[in-house]
Design an enzyme around this catalytic site. Structure first.
Site, short mmCIF file in Angstrom:
data_model
loop_
_atom_site.label_atom_id
_atom_site.label_comp_id
_atom_site.label_asym_id
_atom_site.label_seq_id
_atom_site.Cartn_x
_atom_site.Cartn_y
_atom_site.Cartn_z
N HIS A 260 30.97 8.79 18.95
CA HIS A 260 30.46 7.47 18.88
C HIS A 260 29.38 7.15 19.82
O HIS A 260 29.57 7.05 21.05
CB HIS A 260 31.70 6.48 19.31
CG HIS A 260 31.37 4.93 18.98
ND1 HIS A 260 32.29 4.25 18.13
CD2 HIS A 260 30.54 4.09 19.57
CE1 HIS A 260 31.91 2.92 18.33
NE2 HIS A 260 30.91 2.86 18.95
N HIS B 36 25.04 5.11 19.63
CA HIS B 36 24.14 4.29 18.91
C HIS B 36 22.77 4.62 19.13
O HIS B 36 21.95 4.14 20.08
CB HIS B 36 24.24 2.59 19.31
CG HIS B 36 25.67 2.29 18.97
ND1 HIS B 36 25.79 1.35 17.86
CD2 HIS B 36 26.94 2.20 19.55
CE1 HIS B 36 26.94 0.84 17.90
NE2 HIS B 36 27.83 1.58 18.90
N GLN C 88 26.25 -4.88 12.96
CA GLN C 88 26.39 -5.47 14.23
C GLN C 88 26.59 -6.99 14.37
O GLN C 88 27.40 -7.39 15.30
CB GLN C 88 25.20 -5.25 15.15
CG GLN C 88 25.18 -5.69 16.45
CD GLN C 88 25.96 -4.89 17.42
OE1 GLN C 88 25.73 -3.96 17.81
NE2 GLN C 88 27.15 -5.60 17.67
N HIS D 248 34.34 -1.05 14.65
CA HIS D 248 34.38 -1.83 15.97
C HIS D 248 35.46 -2.79 15.80
O HIS D 248 35.23 -3.59 15.49
CB HIS D 248 33.08 -2.29 16.37
CG HIS D 248 32.14 -1.16 16.79
ND1 HIS D 248 31.55 -0.06 15.74
CD2 HIS D 248 31.02 -1.03 17.82
CE1 HIS D 248 30.56 0.31 16.35
NE2 HIS D 248 30.39 0.13 17.34
N GLU E 74 37.17 -5.42 20.14
CA GLU E 74 36.51 -5.12 21.33
C GLU E 74 36.05 -6.46 22.07
O GLU E 74 35.18 -6.69 22.23
CB GLU E 74 35.12 -4.18 21.20
CG GLU E 74 34.53 -3.78 22.44
CD GLU E 74 32.93 -3.16 22.06
OE1 GLU E 74 32.57 -2.66 22.96
OE2 GLU E 74 32.69 -3.18 20.97
N ASP F 3 29.16 6.23 23.86
CA ASP F 3 28.89 4.81 23.02
C ASP F 3 27.50 4.46 23.28
O ASP F 3 26.93 4.39 22.36
CB ASP F 3 29.69 3.65 23.82
CG ASP F 3 29.55 2.34 22.74
OD1 ASP F 3 28.99 2.32 21.78
OD2 ASP F 3 30.38 1.44 23.05
N TRP G 111 23.94 -2.71 26.14
CA TRP G 111 25.31 -3.13 26.59
C TRP G 111 25.63 -1.94 27.85
O TRP G 111 26.64 -2.56 28.54
CB TRP G 111 26.06 -2.46 25.55
CG TRP G 111 26.11 -3.43 24.34
CD1 TRP G 111 26.69 -4.50 23.83
CD2 TRP G 111 25.00 -3.18 23.16
NE1 TRP G 111 26.11 -5.00 22.73
CE2 TRP G 111 25.19 -4.46 22.20
CE3 TRP G 111 24.05 -2.20 22.74
CZ2 TRP G 111 24.55 -4.45 20.93
CZ3 TRP G 111 23.47 -2.33 21.63
CH2 TRP G 111 23.47 -3.31 20.62
#
Length: 418
Positions: free
Chosen positions: A56, A58, A151, A209, A212, A308, A314
């Site tokens: 996982h 991005h 997203q 997702h 979260e 992640d 983030w």
């Protein structure tokens, strides 16, 4: 090629590992240390392991921290706002260059398998299309799965469902949702039902997702698990994050775990990111906001760790070193017993491979693809404790990279012979 004097996970003694081209041909116990010769690699009693798996990440957002602004609150929601501003600047070369740099970091730390999410809340789908192209270009060097990730919501974002269908047509391997970010609970539930429907129709994997958030009333996980169960596709479905589970009461979790076990879905926890993003609305006590990894694992439910983010809106740190993530995860989840240490690498190897659906061709055994890494340690505990370097990475019987162990010169005032 041949590796001699190797240690293997869960086994005692030394082994010789023979290759037949791109496949393992034999794994043979040794009764003594062997001398390496031309064409063989001396492991020197170090651990040969299946490659690490990053399940996982991005890549489309990697290395964009501070562009165009920093996430000052440290919350998930401001991160999404920062990314929305940066997203308008995306171009294929920008995404490609950052993704390549990030993949190089991952590979240098023993990763050979990656699942990357690509934001499809974008009419151009530039992130997804660029990462699909890179996946195909690098297929002989690293295994990449591209997940279409809405997203800003599958149903809340304009034409979100149509963009997901376009993403599938453009080559997405995996499709996802973000139900807790949809405008309403009903829209969140509907988004999950749509994703399971699309996955069944197009033979895609699913990675959501899910929950979260610290809200104990965010309970989309039960919807995802039930839909996966009824569709008969649990092993192909993954729930990422599920940080709200940290805030669920135990009575509800007792009921929930029965469903999770029956469904057969997989879980991914991103401990470094979750410990950073969650608990932001608490004063004290502050929640850790990491899903119940220890309890999921004890229940026989497949769960693994991921990084992640690497320097994005983030999470502004990260370096592709999954051993660091594993170290954090075991600490945060109170998994610090000996029984946890002796199988620690499961959470970034075998469990992750199962999540990606690649377990059939994964692992060190005769007839399987000759993919492996050499770690500077003797076993899981030694590697974890020392945060060992990856000294060698082999893919399809070919060396990807090799490094020498770090050398330490002892200061004279600490030397016993001084």
């Amino acid at each position: 090629m041949k590796i001699v004097n190797a240690r293997l996970r869960g086994s005692s003694g030394l082994y010789s590992i023979d290759f037949d081209g791109a496949y393992f041909s034999s794994i043979t116990p040794q009764d003594r240390q062997l001398t390496s010769d031309t064409g063989s690699i001396d492991a020197r009693s170090r651990l040969v392991c299946a490659p690490f798996v990053e399940p996982h990440i991005h890549l489309d957002a990697a290395l964009t921290a501070g562009q165009p602004r920093w996430n000052k609150s440290g919350t998930l929601f401001e991160g999404i706002e920062c990314w929305s501003d940066r997203k308008s600047m995306l171009e294929p070369d920008d995404i490609r260059n950052r993704a390549l740099e990030t993949l190089e970091q991952l590979v240098s730390h023993g990763v050979q398998y990656v699942r990357t999410h690509a934001d499809i809340s974008d009419p151009s789908l530039v992130g997804l299309k660029t990462l699909c192209s890179l996946r195909d270009e690098l297929s002989d060097k690293i295994h990449i799965q591209v997940a279409a990730f809405p997203q800003e919501g599958l149903l809340s974002y304009p034409r979100g469902l149509q963009l997901m269908e376009q993403a599938i047509e453009s080559g997405a391997d995996v499709i996802g949702a973000i139900p807790h970010f949809e405008y309403t609970r009903e829209m969140g539930e509907s988004s999950l039902k749509e994703i399971i429907r699309l996955a069944g129709a197009h033979d895609c994997l699913v990675d959501v997702h899910c929950d979260e958030i610290d809200d104990p009333n965010s309970r989309f996980l039960e919807v995802l698990a039930a839909e996966a169960l009824f569709a008969g596709m649990g092993s192909r479905v993954t729930a990422s994050h599920t940080t709200a589970m940290h805030s669920y009461d135990n009575a509800y979790c007792s009921k929930l775990f029965r469903l999770l076990k029956h469904s057969g879905i997989n879980f991914i926890s991103c401990p470094t990111e979750s410990i950073h993003l969650q608990g932001r609305f608490d004063t004290y006590p502050k929640r850790r906001g990491v899903t119940r990894v220890k309890e999921l694992d004890a229940a026989g439910i497949n769960v693994c760790f991921a990084e992640d983010s690497i320097r994005d809106p983030w999470y502004s740190l990260g370096n592709g070193r999954l051993l660091r993530v594993l170290d954090f995860g075991l600490h945060i989840c109170h998994m610090m017993g000996h029984e946890d240490f002796v199988r620690a690498l499961d959470f970034i190897t075998d469990h992750s491979a199962r999540t990606l659906g690649i377990e059939k061709d994964y692992g060190i055994a005769p007839g399987k693809p000759a993919n492996c890494i050499l770690l500077d340690g003797e076993d899981d505990y030694d590697v974890l404790r020392r945060q060992s370097d990856v000294l060698l990475s082999i893919r399809q019987g070919q060396i990807i990279f090799q490094r020498e162990p770090a050398q330490v010169v002892t200061p004279k005032h600490l030397s016993v012979n001084a």
